[in-house]
Design a protein around this motif. Structure first.
Motif, mmCIF file in Angstrom:
data_model
loop_
_atom_site.group_PDB
_atom_site.id
_atom_site.type_symbol
_atom_site.label_atom_id
_atom_site.label_comp_id
_atom_site.label_asym_id
_atom_site.label_seq_id
_atom_site.Cartn_x
_atom_site.Cartn_y
_atom_site.Cartn_z
ATOM 1 N N VAL A 150 -4.878 10.360 -3.796
ATOM 2 C CA VAL A 150 -5.510 11.448 -3.053
ATOM 3 C C VAL A 150 -5.236 12.757 -3.779
ATOM 4 O O VAL A 150 -4.092 13.020 -4.170
ATOM 5 C CB VAL A 150 -4.960 11.555 -1.612
ATOM 6 C CG1 VAL A 150 -5.614 12.735 -0.880
ATOM 7 C CG2 VAL A 150 -5.177 10.255 -0.843
ATOM 8 N N GLY A 170 0.565 5.583 -0.829
ATOM 9 C CA GLY A 170 -0.233 6.752 -1.170
ATOM 10 C C GLY A 170 0.369 7.485 -2.353
ATOM 11 O O GLY A 170 1.565 7.375 -2.628
ATOM 12 N N SER A 197 -5.908 8.254 8.860
ATOM 13 C CA SER A 197 -6.582 7.040 8.382
ATOM 14 C C SER A 197 -5.678 6.178 7.504
ATOM 15 O O SER A 197 -6.126 5.152 6.981
ATOM 16 C CB SER A 197 -7.829 7.429 7.579
ATOM 17 O OG SER A 197 -7.473 8.001 6.327
ATOM 18 N N MET A 198 -4.404 6.574 7.340
ATOM 19 C CA MET A 198 -3.529 5.890 6.384
ATOM 20 C C MET A 198 -2.347 5.213 7.055
ATOM 21 O O MET A 198 -1.257 5.144 6.493
ATOM 22 C CB MET A 198 -3.034 6.888 5.336
ATOM 23 C CG MET A 198 -4.141 7.541 4.530
ATOM 24 S SD MET A 198 -3.553 8.479 3.095
ATOM 25 C CE MET A 198 -2.506 9.686 3.897
ATOM 26 N N SER A 199 -2.529 4.676 8.237
ATOM 27 C CA SER A 199 -1.411 4.099 8.992
ATOM 28 C C SER A 199 -0.805 2.879 8.309
ATOM 29 O O SER A 199 0.335 2.509 8.583
ATOM 30 C CB SER A 199 -1.878 3.707 10.401
ATOM 31 O OG SER A 199 -2.936 2.758 10.339
ATOM 32 N N GLU A 200 -1.544 2.232 7.408
ATOM 33 C CA GLU A 200 -1.028 1.029 6.752
ATOM 34 C C GLU A 200 -0.040 1.339 5.633
ATOM 35 O O GLU A 200 0.666 0.449 5.151
ATOM 36 C CB GLU A 200 -2.182 0.216 6.156
ATOM 37 C CG GLU A 200 -2.838 0.891 4.962
ATOM 38 C CD GLU A 200 -3.697 -0.051 4.126
ATOM 39 O OE1 GLU A 200 -4.493 0.448 3.314
ATOM 40 O OE2 GLU A 200 -3.565 -1.276 4.278
ATOM 41 N N LEU A 201 0.051 2.594 5.193
ATOM 42 C CA LEU A 201 0.888 2.923 4.046
ATOM 43 C C LEU A 201 2.359 2.637 4.305
ATOM 44 O O LEU A 201 2.870 2.806 5.415
ATOM 45 C CB LEU A 201 0.716 4.394 3.665
ATOM 46 C CG LEU A 201 -0.655 4.845 3.153
ATOM 47 C CD1 LEU A 201 -0.582 6.288 2.676
ATOM 48 C CD2 LEU A 201 -1.156 3.928 2.051
ATOM 49 N N HIS A 259 -3.023 4.314 -3.397
ATOM 50 C CA HIS A 259 -4.156 4.989 -2.773
ATOM 51 C C HIS A 259 -4.097 6.461 -3.211
ATOM 52 O O HIS A 259 -3.403 7.265 -2.591
ATOM 53 C CB HIS A 259 -4.073 4.874 -1.255
ATOM 54 C CG HIS A 259 -4.203 3.483 -0.737
ATOM 55 N ND1 HIS A 259 -5.313 3.027 -0.052
ATOM 56 C CD2 HIS A 259 -3.366 2.416 -0.820
ATOM 57 C CE1 HIS A 259 -5.154 1.762 0.271
ATOM 58 N NE2 HIS A 259 -3.970 1.372 -0.182
ATOM 59 N N TYR A 281 4.788 7.114 0.035
ATOM 60 C CA TYR A 281 3.890 8.112 -0.551
ATOM 61 C C TYR A 281 4.645 8.851 -1.653
ATOM 62 O O TYR A 281 5.793 9.281 -1.451
ATOM 63 C CB TYR A 281 3.404 9.104 0.503
ATOM 64 C CG TYR A 281 2.029 9.670 0.237
ATOM 65 C CD1 TYR A 281 0.940 9.282 1.007
ATOM 66 C CD2 TYR A 281 1.813 10.568 -0.808
ATOM 67 C CE1 TYR A 281 -0.331 9.773 0.749
ATOM 68 C CE2 TYR A 281 0.551 11.071 -1.064
ATOM 69 C CZ TYR A 281 -0.525 10.674 -0.289
ATOM 70 O OH TYR A 281 -1.776 11.161 -0.549
ATOM 71 N N PRO A 290 0.819 -1.217 0.000
ATOM 72 C CA PRO A 290 0.000 0.000 0.000
ATOM 73 C C PRO A 290 0.857 1.273 0.000
ATOM 74 O O PRO A 290 1.682 1.475 0.887
ATOM 75 C CB PRO A 290 -0.808 -0.122 1.294
ATOM 76 C CG PRO A 290 0.044 -0.972 2.189
ATOM 77 C CD PRO A 290 0.764 -1.934 1.292
ATOM 78 N N LYS A 303 -7.162 12.796 7.042
ATOM 79 C CA LYS A 303 -6.804 11.807 6.029
ATOM 80 C C LYS A 303 -5.561 11.030 6.438
ATOM 81 O O LYS A 303 -5.529 9.785 6.335
ATOM 82 C CB LYS A 303 -6.575 12.505 4.683
ATOM 83 C CG LYS A 303 -6.330 11.532 3.523
ATOM 84 C CD LYS A 303 -7.549 10.662 3.272
ATOM 85 C CE LYS A 303 -7.338 9.745 2.075
ATOM 86 N NZ LYS A 303 -8.507 8.864 1.844
ATOM 87 N N VAL A 304 -4.535 11.733 6.880
ATOM 88 C CA VAL A 304 -3.290 11.064 7.261
ATOM 89 C C VAL A 304 -3.532 10.089 8.416
ATOM 90 O O VAL A 304 -2.966 8.994 8.447
ATOM 91 C CB VAL A 304 -2.201 12.093 7.627
ATOM 92 C CG1 VAL A 304 -0.974 11.407 8.204
ATOM 93 C CG2 VAL A 304 -1.814 12.913 6.393
#
Length: 314
Positions: free
Chosen positions: A42, A7, A92-96, A40, A99, A5, A89-90
């Motif tokens: 954005v 971003g 919610s993206m702990s799995e990334l 992902h 980026y 994953p 937003k950030v």
């Protein structure tokens, strides 16, 4: 094929979300990295209610603060709205595991984004896009790179290596334990040595004291230190040092001709006549002929899929 994953600014993935209705599609991203990364996308500007096309926005320094302002007659201040969205937003993206952001963007740019001053001049050194500022503040361990900088072979290799390494860390510690962290660190010994001998020693000392810290706290501290170490780019001198260390494991296995061949390839790499990949191909060849379980586990020898050809110019 992996599914890591990552971003990405939506325009870099080819979505037509820029202020002029266009995009900034990266061929390297869409044609090569997409085979291994689950992107992902954005677009912070679209996310806060702007359309495409739309009035351009810019960063302006007003009373000592960086503000995000529309470049039309109304000059709307979107700063608070953008920061609020970015933080949400950030979070919610702990799995990334990485980026990729759009260069020069007042929302997504990583560095040297133009900041306008009241006197009509621009701020020396520029600034950072408001979304990326929150991203890098809230997730300081995360590999972040701009689309344009990925055209540099050294920066490209370093970014991809960090993404794969962070993903490996997460996969290796799905069941978090001290043993899992120690095993992971052991596999990255020579990778760390190539990137930062100082961090290699410091992280070794940290892992040696792993039982003195609460496991969750140790993981957070280790992750940040490990990723900061890999951010420092390996060079020909440090890679040569690692290759010579690896060579020592074959002292008793290789015959005289093979030893001479390996020594010559390392020397040719050190002098800049061969890419690192040439030396690694030979090492992996000897590992198949003379297996060594410790070396075969080392991430340094194969940190990412070889077909990406990232080590060819190094």
């Amino acid at each position: 094929m992996m599914n890591i994953p990552v971003g990405i600014s939506a325009c870099v993935l080819g979505q037509q979300v820029r202020f002029d209705g266009g995009h900034k599609r990266s061929v390297f991203v869409t044609d090569q990295l997409s085979q291994h990364f689950r992107f992902h996308p954005v677009c912070p500007e679209m996310a806060i209610g702007m359309n495409a096309p739309r009035p351009a926005i810019r960063l302006s320094e007003i009373d000592g603060e960086i503000r995000l302002i529309t470049r039309n007659k109304s000059e709307l201040d979107l700063t608070d709205k953008m920061i609020a969205f970015s933080r949400q937003k950030v979070a919610s993206m702990s799995e990334l595991c990485g980026y990729i952001v759009c260069a020069k963007s007042p929302s997504c740019g990583m560095e040297r984004v133009k900041v306008h001053l009241a006197n009509g001049q621009s701020k020396e050194g520029g600034g950072r896009g408001l979304f990326t500022e929150q991203l890098m503040t809230m997730m300081p361990w995360l590999p972040v790179e701009e689309d344009g900088r990925l055209n540099d072979p050294v920066l490209r290799e370093n970014f991809v290596l960090r993404v794969f390494a962070l993903h490996d860390l997460y996969q290796s510690t799905q069941t978090l334990s001290r043993r899992a962290l120690i095993d992971f660190h052991s596999r990255y010994k020579y990778t760390l040595m190539a990137h930062s001998p100082v961090a290699y020693r410091a992280l070794g000392q940290m892992v040696a004291q792993i039982h003195q810290t609460a496991l969750e706290d140790f993981f957070i501290e280790y992750r940040l230190a490990f990723m900061n170490a890999l951010k420092q780019r390996a060079n020909r001198r440090s890679n040569t040092n690692v290759l010579q260390h690896l060579q020592g494991y074959f002292k008793r296995a290789l015959n005289a001709r093979e030893k001479e061949e390996l020594t010559q390839v390392i020397a040719e790499y050190r002098q800049g006549n061969l890419p690192l990949l040439a030396a690694l191909i030979l090492f992996n060849h000897y590992l198949r002929a003379y297996p060594n379980s410790y070396l075969q586990r080392q991430a340094y020898l194969a940190p990412y899929p070889q077909h990406l050809k990232l080590r060819c110019p190094l």
